[in-house]
Design a protein around this motif. Structure first.
Motif, short mmCIF file in Angstrom:
data_model
loop_
_atom_site.label_atom_id
_atom_site.label_comp_id
_atom_site.label_asym_id
_atom_site.label_seq_id
_atom_site.Cartn_x
_atom_site.Cartn_y
_atom_site.Cartn_z
N VAL A 9 10.67 -29.35 -35.22
CA VAL A 9 10.43 -27.91 -35.31
C VAL A 9 9.10 -27.65 -36.01
N ASP A 10 8.85 -28.36 -37.11
CA ASP A 10 7.58 -28.18 -37.83
C ASP A 10 6.39 -28.51 -36.94
N ALA A 11 6.51 -29.56 -36.14
CA ALA A 11 5.39 -29.98 -35.29
C ALA A 11 5.05 -28.93 -34.24
N CYS A 12 6.02 -28.09 -33.87
CA CYS A 12 5.78 -27.06 -32.86
C CYS A 12 5.15 -25.80 -33.44
N ALA A 13 5.14 -25.67 -34.77
CA ALA A 13 4.51 -24.50 -35.39
C ALA A 13 3.01 -24.51 -35.08
N TYR A 14 2.47 -23.36 -34.75
CA TYR A 14 1.07 -23.31 -34.29
C TYR A 14 0.09 -23.99 -35.25
N PRO A 15 0.17 -23.78 -36.58
CA PRO A 15 -0.81 -24.43 -37.46
C PRO A 15 -0.77 -25.95 -37.39
N GLY A 33 -11.02 -5.75 -31.23
CA GLY A 33 -10.12 -4.61 -31.30
C GLY A 33 -8.72 -4.79 -30.76
N THR A 34 -8.38 -5.97 -30.21
CA THR A 34 -7.02 -6.19 -29.72
C THR A 34 -6.57 -7.62 -30.01
N VAL A 35 -5.32 -7.76 -30.47
CA VAL A 35 -4.77 -9.08 -30.76
C VAL A 35 -3.34 -9.16 -30.22
N PHE A 36 -2.87 -10.39 -30.12
CA PHE A 36 -1.47 -10.67 -29.79
C PHE A 36 -0.82 -11.23 -31.04
N THR A 37 0.33 -10.68 -31.41
CA THR A 37 0.96 -11.00 -32.69
C THR A 37 2.09 -12.01 -32.54
N LYS A 38 2.05 -13.06 -33.35
CA LYS A 38 3.17 -14.00 -33.42
C LYS A 38 3.21 -14.62 -34.81
N THR A 39 4.25 -15.37 -35.07
CA THR A 39 4.32 -16.14 -36.30
C THR A 39 4.31 -17.62 -35.92
N ASP A 40 4.78 -18.50 -36.79
CA ASP A 40 4.65 -19.94 -36.53
C ASP A 40 5.14 -20.34 -35.14
N VAL A 59 4.79 -19.33 -44.61
CA VAL A 59 4.90 -18.89 -43.22
C VAL A 59 3.52 -18.45 -42.77
N HIS A 60 3.32 -18.39 -41.48
CA HIS A 60 1.99 -18.08 -40.96
C HIS A 60 2.05 -16.96 -39.94
N LEU A 61 1.23 -15.97 -40.16
CA LEU A 61 1.00 -14.93 -39.16
C LEU A 61 -0.14 -15.42 -38.28
N VAL A 62 0.10 -15.46 -36.98
CA VAL A 62 -0.90 -15.97 -36.03
C VAL A 62 -1.33 -14.82 -35.13
N LEU A 63 -2.57 -14.41 -35.28
CA LEU A 63 -3.12 -13.34 -34.45
C LEU A 63 -4.06 -13.96 -33.42
N LYS A 64 -3.67 -13.87 -32.16
CA LYS A 64 -4.46 -14.45 -31.09
C LYS A 64 -5.32 -13.38 -30.43
N GLN A 65 -6.48 -13.80 -29.95
CA GLN A 65 -7.28 -12.88 -29.17
C GLN A 65 -6.47 -12.46 -27.95
N PHE A 66 -6.44 -11.16 -27.69
CA PHE A 66 -5.60 -10.66 -26.61
C PHE A 66 -6.29 -10.83 -25.27
N TYR A 67 -5.53 -11.39 -24.32
CA TYR A 67 -5.98 -11.48 -22.94
C TYR A 67 -4.90 -10.86 -22.05
N ASP A 68 -5.32 -10.13 -21.05
CA ASP A 68 -4.37 -9.51 -20.13
C ASP A 68 -3.97 -10.54 -19.08
N LEU A 69 -3.00 -11.38 -19.42
CA LEU A 69 -2.61 -12.49 -18.55
C LEU A 69 -1.65 -12.03 -17.46
N ARG A 70 -1.75 -12.64 -16.31
CA ARG A 70 -0.81 -12.38 -15.21
C ARG A 70 0.41 -13.26 -15.42
N VAL A 71 1.57 -12.65 -15.61
CA VAL A 71 2.76 -13.43 -15.93
C VAL A 71 3.16 -14.35 -14.77
N ALA A 72 2.73 -14.04 -13.56
CA ALA A 72 3.04 -14.92 -12.42
C ALA A 72 2.35 -16.27 -12.55
N ASN A 73 1.32 -16.35 -13.38
CA ASN A 73 0.58 -17.61 -13.56
C ASN A 73 1.09 -18.43 -14.74
#
Length: 357
Positions: A19-25, A118-125, A185-199
């Protein structure tokens, strides 16, 4: 007992280390380089910012006070009458939430949003707030443009709360009563991209090999994915190539030989990006268009040839997900059980029929 009647072997669950290894950091740098740009904000689990994140309710007035604190009025006589007549109870409540560490967290979030235009995607670990996308307009892709947006996602999401409070829930090496948690714990803010969910493709890895893959959004039908030569086969080829060259070995180097990852694949342009890495965890990770029992059986006798990608083949073939289920209020879910013999599965089936009409 016949072979058909033989019970499925016990499902595999992760260890704490997995589980720890899967955390983004903790992702290997080679994997991060193939992901989306992100900024990691550490939050001390023993500090006031963490306590504020777990506090009951969503009090957005603390953000208003944070904003005013950076631009205090020049003349104290011009302060609002409401502020001047503030009760002692209100002052004490503000003292608990308006800690400098909370304001520092807001400052860092704001600076990161500016960093990413001006835009981010919000997640944690491990998790994002996908379970509350139905509240905040799913069409915006969980886009956050302000500190208020980020705070709403963090404070509203059960998935985020699970990260904060129970990251090791269900791990095979956690004994009953063990409530130990990582210190940060880690707050991970990613640069937002408008991704196509079909991909987006969900890939299941076991023993360091790609075991199975399917479209990530199993509750949506994409007709073009049925076109094998133009869409599906090119995507599958790129996934296998990417996993073999850039994913499997780095993840094994941090002790992960079983995990689930989400990739973004563009058949035409030819690039692949890592969206997320999840523990092999039947209790917290969707199996997509498979079942965990099916995946476990596959892992015992892996296919000799590279696997194909499963896709939803019609509107009737969509599969319920944890995200879809979380869109029902708890009271509604509980109320559906046993009422006129109808269960939540019956309700989902009814919704599918409506979508087909």
């Amino acid at each position: 007992m016949t072979e058909e009647e033989a019970p499925c072997p016990p499902l595999l669950y992760p260890t704490r280390a997995e589980v720890d290894a899967c955390a983004y950091p903790n992702w290997p740098e080679r994997v991060k380089l193939n992901g989306l740009d992100a900024t990691v904000i550490p939050i001390d689990r023993s500090g006031p910012a963490y306590a504020w994140l777990l506090s009951d309710g969503i009090d957005m007035t603390v953000i208003d006070r944070w904003t005013k604190s950076r631009n205090p009025p020049e003349d104290s006589d011009s302060e609002d009458t409401e502020t001047q007549t503030q009760t002692q109870a209100e002052a004490e409540a503000e003292a608990e939430t308006d800690h400098p560490a909370v304001y520092e967290l807001f400052d860092t979030i704001e600076a990161t949003i500016k960093k990413y235009d001006g835009t981010v995607f919000t997640k944690t670990d491990w998790s994002s707030a996908r379970d509350v996308s139905w509240i905040y307009n799913a069409s915006n892709g969980l886009r956050a443009c302000t500190v208020e947006d980020v705070v709403l996602y963090l404070k509203s999401s059960d998935f985020i709360t699970h990260d904060l409070m129970m990251p090791y829930d269900g791990c095979v090496d956690v004994e009953e009563g063990d409530v130990s948690l990582p210190p940060t714990v880690h707050l991970v803010l990613k640069q937002f991209y408008d991704l196509r969910v079909a991909n987006e493709v969900r890939v299941f890895v076991k023993d360091g090999k790609v075991l199975a893959m399917c479209q990530r959004q199993s509750d949506v039908f994409f007709a073009h994915l049925l076109e094998e030569e133009e869409w599906r086969h090119p995507m599958v080829e790129k996934v296998h190539k990417f996993m073999g060259e850039r994913m499997l070995e780095p993840m094994q180097s941090v002790g992960l030989d079983k995990f689930v990852c989400d990739l973004y694949v563009t058949p035409g342009q030819g690039y692949v990006r890592v969206i997320d890495v999840n523990p092999w965890h039947p209790a917290t990770c969707d199996a997509g268009l498979y079942t965990w029992e099916e995946l476990h059986t596959l892992s015992l006798s892996p296919p000799a040839s590279p696997c194909d990608m499963r896709v939803v083949e019609s509107q009737a073939g969509i599969v319920d997900t944890r995200v879809l289920s979380s869109g029902f209020p708890l009271e509604m879910t509980q109320g559906m059980m046993g009422v006129d013999g109808m269960t939540l599965d019956d309700l989902v089936a009814s919704m599918k029929e409506c979508n087909m009409q």
